[in-house]
Design an enzyme around this catalytic site. Structure first.
Site, PDB file in Angstrom:
ATOM      1  N   GLU A  45      -9.117  -1.172   6.995  1.00  0.00           N
ATOM      2  CA  GLU A  45      -7.915  -1.299   7.809  1.00  0.00           C
ATOM      3  C   GLU A  45      -8.215  -1.149   9.296  1.00  0.00           C
ATOM      4  O   GLU A  45      -7.746  -1.919  10.118  1.00  0.00           O
ATOM      5  CB  GLU A  45      -6.859  -0.253   7.415  1.00  0.00           C
ATOM      6  CG  GLU A  45      -5.576  -0.398   8.248  1.00  0.00           C
ATOM      7  CD  GLU A  45      -4.478   0.576   7.853  1.00  0.00           C
ATOM      8  OE1 GLU A  45      -4.801   1.679   7.411  1.00  0.00           O
ATOM      9  OE2 GLU A  45      -3.303   0.198   7.999  1.00  0.00           O
ATOM     10  N   GLN A  79       0.831  -1.198   0.000  1.00  0.00           N
ATOM     11  CA  GLN A  79       0.000   0.000   0.000  1.00  0.00           C
ATOM     12  C   GLN A  79       0.868   1.252   0.000  1.00  0.00           C
ATOM     13  O   GLN A  79       1.697   1.426   0.887  1.00  0.00           O
ATOM     14  CB  GLN A  79      -0.883  -0.021   1.256  1.00  0.00           C
ATOM     15  CG  GLN A  79      -1.594   1.295   1.523  1.00  0.00           C
ATOM     16  CD  GLN A  79      -2.248   1.309   2.888  1.00  0.00           C
ATOM     17  OE1 GLN A  79      -3.336   0.794   3.061  1.00  0.00           O
ATOM     18  NE2 GLN A  79      -1.577   1.904   3.862  1.00  0.00           N
ATOM     19  N   GLY A  80       0.725   2.109  -0.998  1.00  0.00           N
ATOM     20  CA  GLY A  80       1.498   3.343  -1.053  1.00  0.00           C
ATOM     21  C   GLY A  80       0.646   4.533  -0.673  1.00  0.00           C
ATOM     22  O   GLY A  80       0.095   5.215  -1.537  1.00  0.00           O
ATOM     23  N   TYR A  81       0.514   4.767   0.609  1.00  0.00           N
ATOM     24  CA  TYR A  81      -0.301   5.900   1.087  1.00  0.00           C
ATOM     25  C   TYR A  81       0.589   6.982   1.711  1.00  0.00           C
ATOM     26  O   TYR A  81       0.752   8.056   1.168  1.00  0.00           O
ATOM     27  CB  TYR A  81      -1.311   5.429   2.150  1.00  0.00           C
ATOM     28  CG  TYR A  81      -2.572   4.797   1.608  1.00  0.00           C
ATOM     29  CD1 TYR A  81      -2.691   4.395   0.288  1.00  0.00           C
ATOM     30  CD2 TYR A  81      -3.661   4.595   2.449  1.00  0.00           C
ATOM     31  CE1 TYR A  81      -3.854   3.805  -0.185  1.00  0.00           C
ATOM     32  CE2 TYR A  81      -4.833   4.014   1.992  1.00  0.00           C
ATOM     33  CZ  TYR A  81      -4.933   3.614   0.670  1.00  0.00           C
ATOM     34  OH  TYR A  81      -6.074   3.036   0.231  1.00  0.00           O
ATOM     35  N   SER A  82       1.149   6.674   2.913  1.00  0.00           N
ATOM     36  CA  SER A  82       1.885   7.686   3.672  1.00  0.00           C
ATOM     37  C   SER A  82       3.120   8.149   2.922  1.00  0.00           C
ATOM     38  O   SER A  82       3.722   7.386   2.158  1.00  0.00           O
ATOM     39  CB  SER A  82       2.328   7.116   5.021  1.00  0.00           C
ATOM     40  OG  SER A  82       1.217   6.761   5.788  1.00  0.00           O
TER      41      SER A  82
END
Lengths: 397, 346
Positions: free
Chosen positions: A244, A126-129
């Site tokens: 999540e 997951q590429g969020y922060s």
């Protein structure tokens, strides 16, 4: 109030319990390491075919295709815990991306990704922060600039678990730098093998790299990887985050840890006295037990609300904050109870419980911060649960 | 599976709340707190009319046959309004003396007080002994003695007895909490009218009801703090928009909401005679003492200086929670009992 289950559910429980007992020999063990270990893949396939994993994923996408049933899901989780066998695969692809895709993906995307993901053959990260976008996630700056039917991506992500192992990434990128910050974001997927992606392990306080940093330099990815629509990524991400937060603070996992702690305090001795016989330690244990029972009962209340199609309200909003804190406190008592031997770590003759309590006391602090910090959780509880006013926005300079 | 209040339970609590909102205003509580017997009689009359006395008495004995969970809902509502009431004493007496004094309790003929402090703590020479069939000695901090016809008293050997209030000498003991009265009770050769050896469930119910009272009082304090924070302005903003204040409110709610579920679960466990029931009730007593203390302090702080004044009256809730923390066993004693009940103490 009725905490017993109807006979049909008791029958279902017996069926699950028998299936697990009869096939225990198929389960992978601690020696079967690695994400795509054949034994682990075979076990996952077996679980799906028997309705014990990917249970409500439609058959056409490779799932078991059962109707959603909260009680059956609960029974399955309980029976896995009871059996001690490894449960269904989890991870961000299965727990977060697949539900999001089912809700908002195109037919072609569902066909392409769901089957291999739930079978453990396709790993996601997951590429969020970002370094500059943590609690203020919508401030993210990784840019995606249109180039025909592709985007060119530049920027970096942080806290990306499984980035090293992942085949694919689901990622938030800024596609419209001129729009308001929530309105210029796109949710896009692409292969981690795309040229221009560099993954650097991020070693944390536990001494291991549970997370990574990911750097994008002119990464060219097809527009077909966009989920839902360009510049609608914030809505898509919110759908994912809901999944999540449900994963963190599970009261049954907390109960299991408390039982481990009780077992430790019954067997471990200091100066010839069992730890459980020390009144001060026992008092602290009982304090935590009360909180564990409270969180379990709170969980029953949430389950009932979901069964009745009602919002869980405050009971639901407090789970991440209280549950993660409680796990941390349980680890703290275990370390205090072990006293000087509680400081040992990783290996050695006198190490207790494999050093797991110290590891948890560190890792659980990460969970208190991750997935929405404790402070963000308190904002949410106050604003959504108690209807308190939001912080006024700073006027633009 | 259904972990929720039934329609009947919600109605019971809502209708009692309605009665209390009308008859247990802060204004009236203030007057009762300084000993206004007329005001106390009005509230007592309304609660009697509501039928609190018969709630916990079995149907066969003329009562409504309700359970521990129902009783907790009633006590929570009383705590919310810091209302004085004999309900806790009545409910415990009905449970302890089941089959012995039921009819009298249901009809309201017998009004019970509780003299059970020495079950947890004996000090200053307190303790009632049974000798030659007569009870002698004293008990401290007895509850609901005003207007009682009977006293449920524990002896030093573990038996509980019903005695006539006429046979007891009583002296007021002033506590921080003026919403309820407490007395020192002295017996000198009193005749037991009925005697029982109570099961663990009875003391557990008594402790759970104290916890439920704290649940209600703490909920009231949170509601007042949140309302105040949304109204009070400083630095040109309502203070509830400051995270420092907002987080205090969130912490209170985050601790109290699961505590409510714990009370429900413990009460339900007592109702279905689950073997974990008494253990959970003791955990709930201790846990609500801790959470209640936190809420009492924090909600007062949210009110700033006003929280400290008599004018706002928040202190009635603060003190009620403070008394409940010690009443019928400190948190440490309740946790010790919980440990014993699950075999962790050898």
């Amino acid at each position: 109030m009725k905490l017993t289950l109807d006979p049909q559910y008791e029958a279902f429980r017996a069926e699950v319990s028998q299936t697990l007992a009869k096939n225990a020999h198929l389960a992978p063990t601690a020696d079967d390491k690695g994400y795509k270990n054949p034994k682990r893949l075979a076990w996952q396939k077996f679980l799906i075919e028997n309705g014990l994993a990917a249970r409500t994923i439609p058959k056409e996408y490779g799932g078991y295709g059962a109707e959603p049933d909260i009680l059956k899901a609960r029974i399955i989780a309980e029976e896995f815990a009871r059996s001690g066998l490894p449960g269904p695969m989890a991870g961000q692809g299965i727990s977060m991306f697949v539900p999001t895709l089912l809700e908002l993906g195109t037919e072609a995307q569902k066909q392409a990704y769901i089957r291999p993901t739930i079978h453990g053959e396709m790993i996601w990260c997951q590429g969020y922060s970002e370094p500059g976008a943590g609690s203020d996630l919508a401030a993210l700056r990784t840019s995606a600039v249109e180039d025909g039917d592709h985007y060119i991506i530049n920027g970096s992500k942080i806290w990306t678990s499984t980035a090293k192992q992942a085949d694919m990434i689901f990622c938030l990128v800024r596609t419209d730098p001129n729009a308001k910050k929530h309105e210029g974001i796109t949710y896009i997927t692409f292969p981690m093998s795309t040229p221009g992606i560099e993954v650097r392990p991020l070693v944390d306080m536990t001494g291991t790299a549970n997370f990574n940093e990911v750097f994008f330099t002119d990464v060219r990815v097809p527009k077909s990887g966009v989920i839902f629509a360009p510049n609608k990524g914030w809505q898509v991400a919110n759908a994912t985050l809901t999944h999540e937060r449900g994963m963190l603070g599970d009261p049954n996992a907390t109960k299991a840890r408390l039982l481990e702690l009780i077992a430790l305090m019954k067997t471990e001795t200091v100066n010839g006295e069992r730890l459980i016989d020390n009144p001060m330690l026992r008092d602290r244990l009982m304090k935590l037990q009360a909180e564990v029972y409270a969180m379990q009962a709170n969980g029953l209340r949430i389950t009932t609300s979901r069964l009745q199609g009602q919002p869980a309200g405050l009971a639901g909003l407090v789970v991440k904050l209280q549950g993660c804190d409680l796990n941390h406190e349980i680890a703290r008592l275990a370390i205090d109870a072990l006293g000087e031997l509680g400081i040992l770590y990783e290996e050695g003759e006198h190490l207790r419980s494999g050093g797991t309590w110290q590891w948890r006391y560190m890792y659980d602090l990460g969970l208190i911060i991750g997935g929405g910090t404790a402070q963000i959780q308190k904002n949410i509880i106050a604003e959504r649960g108690l209807d308190m006013p939001r912080e006024p926005k700073l006027a633009k300079a | 599976m259904e972990f929720a209040l039934s329609e009947d339970q919600r109605m019971l609590q809502d209708s009692l709340k309605g009665v209390l909102n009308e008859t247990a205003s802060l204004d009236r509580i203030r007057k009762i707190a300084v000993g206004d017997a007329g005001e106390a009689a009005i509230l007592d009359g309304a609660l009697t009319e509501f039928g609190l006395a018969a709630l916990m008495v079995p149907e066969a004995a003329g009562g409504l046959g309700l359970g521990a969970l129902d009783a907790c809902l009633v006590q929570e509502a009383l705590g919310y309004n810091v209302a004085p009431s004999r309900f806790l004493a009545t409910a415990v007496a009905a449970k302890a003396l089941a089959g012995k004094a039921d009819l009298l309790i249901a009809s309201g003929e017998a009004k019970f007080a509780l003299a059970l402090t020495e079950v947890s703590s004996r000090r200053d020479g307190a303790g009632v002994e049974l000798k030659g069939g007569k009870l002698s000695g004293k008990s401290l901090l007895a509850q609901s003695v005003d207007g009682a016809t009977h006293i449920l008293v524990a002896d030093t050997a573990g038996a509980w007895h019903s005695v006539s209030a006429m046979d007891a000498g009583v002296t007021v003991m002033q506590t921080i909490d003026r919403t309820r009265t407490f007395h020192e009770v002295t017996l000198d050769g009193a005749e037991p009218l009925a005697s029982v050896t109570p099961a663990a469930e009875v003391l557990a119910l008594a402790r759970l009801l104290v916890a439920a009272d704290t649940l209600g009082a703490a909920q009231a304090m949170i509601d007042k703090a949140v309302a105040y924070a949304k109204e009070r302005q400083q630095f040109g903003r309502v203070i509830g928009s400051f995270q420092a204040v907002k987080h205090m409110c969130a912490e209170m709610a985050a601790k109290l909401e699961p505590a409510r579920a714990l009370i429900w679960h413990a009460a339900h466990a007592l109702d279905i005679a689950d073997e974990e029931g008494p253990m959970m009730a003791n955990l709930a007593k201790a846990h609500l003492a801790e959470v209640g203390t936190f809420v009492a302090r924090t909600a007062t702080e949210v009110h700033g200086g006003m929280g400290f004044t008599d004018l706002v009256g928040l202190h009635y809730w603060y003190k009620r929670i403070g008394v409940n923390r010690q009443l019928l066993g400190s948190p440490e004693q309740a946790r010790q009992a919980a440990a014993e009940l699950q075999g962790l103490v050898v």
